[in-house]
Design an enzyme around this catalytic site. Structure first.
Site, PDB file in Angstrom:
ATOM      1  N   PRO A 287     130.533   9.992  -6.336  1.00 10.04           N
ATOM      2  CA  PRO A 287     129.271   9.236  -6.340  1.00 10.04           C
ATOM      3  C   PRO A 287     129.322   7.931  -7.144  1.00 10.04           C
ATOM      4  O   PRO A 287     128.361   7.180  -7.155  1.00 10.04           O
ATOM      5  CB  PRO A 287     128.272  10.220  -6.936  1.00 10.04           C
TER       6      PRO A 287
ATOM      7  N   TYR B 226     126.897   1.531 -15.601  1.00  5.01           N
ATOM      8  CA  TYR B 226     128.027   2.468 -15.502  1.00  5.01           C
ATOM      9  C   TYR B 226     128.879   2.247 -16.748  1.00  5.01           C
ATOM     10  O   TYR B 226     129.325   1.134 -16.999  1.00  5.01           O
ATOM     11  CB  TYR B 226     128.880   2.160 -14.280  1.00  5.01           C
TER      12      TYR B 226
END
Ligand code: FAS
Ligand code: PHB
Length: 394
Positions: free
Chosen positions: A296, A204
């Protein structure tokens, strides 16, 4: 003439939530009917979640639908957070002892459909004008049309597993229902590409140009995302534009060895945090996206739906087995406690990892300081890890 079908639990929505509820109840000898406004091909074709908590894996194993998951799921004991190219690994094994499993929601849905059909489950697909009725009576029902033919399912309970756009939540009177919402000023553009993932674990990344996520579906198929404008359309993003942004946002170190190629799926999901209370109204029970939505970022949407369904299945099973309605009467209170904790984590990680147009220079520094603190504090990293692998069911 209305054709009537009788069952114990009528489930509206044949996504992963409704399918798993049907399987868990069937394993306890409880009859269900599943109604969906789309057909199986469409439902299976929706590209969505990719990461399963251990609790979700165990639920699918208990349901008897995890043979392929056990063979093909990829266990991950860590993932990375990156900030302007600096990287920090969240060591799930050291911090929690638990893994997450990479296995697409599409595959979970296919496995559930396969088992439900093998066991003779009754489905009604392409249902129109679906309408829950008499929810405060002991004989609720759901009426709908299929190819113009009027049908009605009479039942003891209705499970609203029909997602954010469904009819179930809207069947709770406005003076009873309370909703909470935050809409984020951006979306996620996701692609699927048949190239080996750039990294063995998920990354991420927060970069001045925006968020990016490197994920995967297998060792030969990658699932990548970039933050995009809330008004963007997939057609605004050529593959070349996507690869350029993705590589910059990931940073030179993480993007080393990136294999680009033609995407065969490209879609945009808008991000919102949303909760509806209560999750029960008379003999209607909401579960999954029908009651709540998470961005999400924390890989929680599907997992939260599974957690709701595990608790609802236990409640309904206890009723049919012993007549004890304790879990039915406490369902909404029990699930909402966990829903809000998962909403918090998903909101917190989204706030940390995205570029917000309205953020001041101070808020941008706070994001970097939070990342630097995570890098330097095992305690801080453990809070991320224990939420990511999945909080206890209760
Ligand atoms: P679903 O929305 O999956 O299923 C609801 C079903 O109800 C559908 O089949 C629909 O056709 C049916 N339905 C709707 N209205 C109806 C009506 N009136 N009558 C009958 N049937 C009706 N989660 C993650 O963890 N990671 C992700 O990356 C991720 N990406 C996502 C991308 C998108 C575009 C969306 C919308 C969601 C994403 N999610 C993600 C969340 C998603 O995975 C959900 O959490 C998950 O599908 C929830 O499952 P259900 O609650 O079963 O709802
Ligand atoms: C995915 O692989 O689709 C995925 C993984 C992790 C997320 C969101 C999506 O947080």
């Amino acid at each position: 003439m209305v054709k009537t079908v009788k069952t114990s639990v009528c489930i509206i929505g044949s996504g992963p939530g409704g399918l798993l509820l049907s399987q868990l109840l069937s394993n306890e000898g409880i009859d269900t009917v599943l109604i969906d406004r789309r057909d199986q091909v469409h439902i299976e074709g929706r590209i969505r979640a990719g990461v399963l908590e251990q609790g979700t894996v165990e639920a699918l194993q208990e349901a008897g639908v995890a043979d392929r998951l056990n063979r093909e799921g990829l266990q991950h004991y860590g993932f990375e957070l990156a900030f302007d190219g600096d990287r920090h690994r969240i060591d799930l094994r050291a911090l929690t002892g638990k893994p997450v499993t990479v296995y697409g929601q599409t595959e979970v849905t296919k496995d559930l459909f396969s088992r439900r059909h093998a066991q003779g489950q009754q489905f009604f697909f392409n249902a129109q004008n679906v309408q829950p009725e008499n929810l405060l009576s002991t004989k609720p029902s759901v009426s709908f049309l299929i190819d113009g033919q009027a049908l009605r399912v009479t039942c003891d309970y209705v499970a609203g597993c029909d997602g954010f756009q469904g009819v179930s939540r809207r069947s709770i009177p406005a003076d009873v229902l309370k909703t909470f919402e935050r809409v984020y000023p951006f979306g996620w553009l996701g692609i699927l590409v048949d190239r080996p993932p750039v990294s063995e674990e998920l990354i991420y990344a927060n970069h001045a140009r925006g968020f990016a996520l490197a994920s995967m579906r297998s060792e030969t198929r990658s699932r990548y995302y970039v933050q995009c404008g809330a008004d963007d359309r997939p057609g605004d993003w050529s593959d070349d534009r996507f690869w350029e942004e993705f590589e910059i946002r990931l940073g030179p170190d993480a993007a080393r060895g990136l294999q680009t190629g033609p995407s065969f799926e490209k879609s945009i999901a808008l991000l919102r945090s949303f909760v509806a209370e209560p999750m029960r109204y008379g003999n209607l029970f909401l579960a999954g996206d029908a009651a709540h939505i998470v961005p999400p970022t924390g890989a929680k949407g599907l997992n939260l739906a599974v957690a709701d369904v595990r608790i609802l299945s236990r409640a309904l099973t206890e009723h049919y087995r012993t007549g004890n309605d304790h879990w039915i009467d406490t369902y909404s209170e029990t699930v909402l406690k966990r829903v809000w904790k998962v909403e918090r984590f998903s909101w917190q990680l989204s706030t940390l990892m995205h570029q917000f147009p309205q953020n001041s220079e101070f808020e941008k520094r706070m994001q970097r300081a939070e990342f630097d603190y995570l890098c330097s504090s095992e305690a801080a990293s453990r809070t991320i890890a224990e939420n990511y692998v999945g909080l206890p069911l209760e």
